[in-house]
Design an enzyme around this catalytic site. Sequence first.
Site, PDB file in Angstrom:
ATOM      1  CB  ILE A   1      -0.558   6.249   1.022  1.00 44.54           C
ATOM      2  CG1 ILE A   1      -0.215   7.579  -0.342  1.00 44.54           C
ATOM      3  CG2 ILE A   1      -1.126   6.948   1.675  1.00 44.54           C
ATOM      4  CD1 ILE A   1      -0.850   7.739  -1.060  1.00 44.54           C
TER       5      ILE A   1
ATOM      6  CG  HIS B   1      -2.233   1.148   1.162  1.00 39.04           C
ATOM      7  ND1 HIS B   1      -1.593   1.984   1.592  1.00 39.04           N
ATOM      8  CD2 HIS B   1      -3.275   0.998   0.743  1.00 39.04           C
ATOM      9  CE1 HIS B   1      -2.513   2.809   1.498  1.00 39.04           C
ATOM     10  NE2 HIS B   1      -4.199   2.287   0.750  1.00 39.04           N
TER      11      HIS B   1
ATOM     12  CD  GLU C   1      -7.282  -1.252  15.501  1.00 40.26           C
ATOM     13  OE1 GLU C   1      -6.774  -1.580  16.328  1.00 40.26           O
ATOM     14  OE2 GLU C   1      -8.409  -1.487  15.053  1.00 40.26           O
TER      15      GLU C   1
ATOM     16  N   GLY D   1      -5.909   4.533   5.410  1.00 36.09           N
ATOM     17  CA  GLY D   1      -7.058   5.310   6.253  1.00 36.09           C
ATOM     18  C   GLY D   1      -7.667   4.409   7.641  1.00 36.09           C
ATOM     19  CB  VAL D   2      -8.429   0.474   7.386  1.00 35.50           C
ATOM     20  CG1 VAL D   2     -10.201   0.584   6.600  1.00 35.50           C
ATOM     21  CG2 VAL D   2      -7.125  -0.320   6.914  1.00 35.50           C
TER      22      VAL D   2
END
Length: 150
Positions: A60, A54, A68, A63-64
């Site tokens: 990057i 990723h 978290e 977002g998850v």
Amino acid sequence: MELAKNTIEIAEIKVLLPHRYPMLLVDRVLDYQPMKTLHAIKNVSINEPVFNGHFPDLPIFPGVMILEALAQATGLLGFKSTDGRDENEMYLFASIDKAKFKKSVVPGDTMHLHVEFLKERRGMWKFYGEARVEGKVVCSAELMCARRVV
């Protein structure tokens, strides 16, 4: 005169949170006020396993994973606001509302995780959280967590 800050180092974080590498996403708590706020940091490194996929040519932080990290910060605030954590107790994610992503987080960034306790009802805790890099909000959300014996 500046008030003394309540800090939490990694050894205590590992007592309060059951997460371990690569899912432990809080490096240090810089300050907290029980039942009010918590300010923690997550240092984002190119060595994070998530960057293998990723994205290899444009790393990057997902977002998850930011969400978290904010959820783990709420767990720390929750446990420090009560009598700590029993061995088989956890804060579990119940919901995410109004999540917004404003800027990418990349290797070398230090995310400042700011969470604020909003309310508790029937074992459900509601928080507002922001992740900031260099003072700018990169992610914000309302988070609900449930303290449960597992």
